[in-house]
Design a protein around this motif. Structure first.
Motif, PDB file in Angstrom:
ATOM      1  N   LEU A  72      12.418  -5.547  -1.035  1.00 45.14           N
ATOM      2  CA  LEU A  72      11.718  -4.531  -1.830  1.00 45.14           C
ATOM      3  C   LEU A  72      11.093  -5.150  -3.072  1.00 45.14           C
ATOM      4  CD1 LEU A  72      14.153  -1.488  -1.514  1.00 45.14           C
ATOM      5  CD2 LEU A  72      11.924  -1.788  -0.397  1.00 45.14           C
ATOM      6  N   SER A  75       8.012  -6.888  -2.037  1.00 44.13           N
ATOM      7  CA  SER A  75       6.978  -5.891  -1.760  1.00 44.13           C
ATOM      8  C   SER A  75       6.299  -5.459  -3.057  1.00 44.13           C
ATOM      9  CB  SER A  75       7.588  -4.684  -1.044  1.00 44.13           C
ATOM     10  OG  SER A  75       6.628  -3.674  -0.882  1.00 44.13           O
ATOM     11  N   ASP A  79       2.331  -6.021  -4.315  1.00 53.20           N
ATOM     12  CA  ASP A  79       1.483  -4.948  -4.834  1.00 53.20           C
ATOM     13  C   ASP A  79       0.869  -5.338  -6.174  1.00 53.20           C
ATOM     14  OD1 ASP A  79       2.087  -3.433  -2.629  1.00 53.20           O
ATOM     15  OD2 ASP A  79       3.490  -2.086  -3.652  1.00 53.20           O
ATOM     16  N   ARG A  95       5.515   6.503   0.951  1.00 55.30           N
ATOM     17  CA  ARG A  95       5.337   5.052   1.081  1.00 55.30           C
ATOM     18  C   ARG A  95       6.605   4.322   0.673  1.00 55.30           C
ATOM     19  NH1 ARG A  95       2.858   0.493  -2.377  1.00 55.30           N
ATOM     20  NH2 ARG A  95       4.141   1.602  -3.812  1.00 55.30           N
ATOM     21  N   GLU A  96       7.238   4.777  -0.403  1.00 53.00           N
ATOM     22  CA  GLU A  96       8.458   4.131  -0.878  1.00 53.00           C
ATOM     23  C   GLU A  96       9.592   4.297   0.133  1.00 53.00           C
ATOM     24  OE1 GLU A  96       8.913   5.941  -4.696  1.00 53.00           O
ATOM     25  OE2 GLU A  96       7.486   4.571  -5.636  1.00 53.00           O
ATOM     26  N   GLU A  99       8.839   1.965   3.017  1.00 53.16           N
ATOM     27  CA  GLU A  99       9.141   0.574   2.664  1.00 53.16           C
ATOM     28  C   GLU A  99      10.650   0.331   2.646  1.00 53.16           C
ATOM     29  OE1 GLU A  99       7.176  -0.497  -0.966  1.00 53.16           O
ATOM     30  OE2 GLU A  99       5.196  -0.516  -0.019  1.00 53.16           O
ATOM     31  N   ASP A 102      11.835   0.181   6.238  1.00 54.00           N
ATOM     32  CA  ASP A 102      11.433  -1.098   6.828  1.00 54.00           C
ATOM     33  C   ASP A 102      12.327  -2.228   6.331  1.00 54.00           C
ATOM     34  OD1 ASP A 102       9.395   0.164   8.213  1.00 54.00           O
ATOM     35  OD2 ASP A 102       7.802  -0.511   6.851  1.00 54.00           O
TER      36      ASP A 102
END
Length: 190
Positions: A72, A75, A79, A95-96, A99, A102
């Motif tokens: 995370l 990620s 960004d 989206r959070e 993520e 995932d």
């Protein structure tokens, strides 16, 4: 609607990915080290089994947690580096959540080898619990099996970078030697 069947060999590839991994090697080394520490003194096989399996689960949870946090964080850095413009993007819950899912899924797949690698040595220790073999024999047998498994992981793991049998055998020997060094530590401690 019918569900698509997995391609032939897909399960074998997934199992190979989970077993021939750094987490599996780490799991075997962890189990070996725990067996050395826990089996000191007058421990029953049941105590050894509970302490080793419990500690493996705790280490697995920590491994999954650390992997999720790192993924995370990476990620978020991607960004930031992508330069989302002069104004930061507003929070996006979906989206959070995506993520996070995932990252968690990747961490669980990445860390599965740690748990899988512990099954065989713990089964041997459990044979001691059932009094099929003595506790001391179970511990030494589990340690020798760990050495053999480390050797196999070294051999099959090196297949990704070489097809030369001699190099694969060398990788196997080096990985197994790590297990032997842990066993030597047990012999020196006792």
């Amino acid at each position: 609607m019918t569900q698509a069947r997995p391609k032939p060999g897909a399960r074998a590839r997934v199992l190979r990915r989970d077993l021939v991994s750094e987490s599996a090697i780490y799991g075997l080394i962890l189990v070996s080290a725990l067996l050395i520490v826990v089996s000191r003194g007058e421990q029953s096989s049941w105590d050894t089994f509970l302490k080793v399996s419990g500690t493996v689960v705790v280490f697995w949870v920590a491994h999954v947690f650390a992997h999720v946090v790192a993924r995370l964080s990476a990620s978020g850095l991607r960004d930031e580096q992508a330069g989302s413009g002069p104004a930061p993007e507003p929070p996006n819950d979906s989206r959070e959540i995506s993520e996070f899912r995932d990252a968690l899924g990747h961490a669980l797949r990445h860390s599965a080898g740690l748990l899988l690698a512990a099954i065989v040595p713990l089964a041997i220790i459990f044979a001691g619990v059932l009094s099929l073999i003595s506790g001391d024999t179970a511990t030494w047998a589990a340690l020798w099996v760990d050495v053999a498994l480390l050797g196999l992981l070294g051999y099959f793991g090196s297949a990704g970078w070489t097809k030369r049998t001699s190099l694969r055998i060398a990788a196997s020997a080096v990985t197994a030697a790590l297990g032997v060094s842990i066993m030597l530590l047990k012999a020196l401690i006792h």
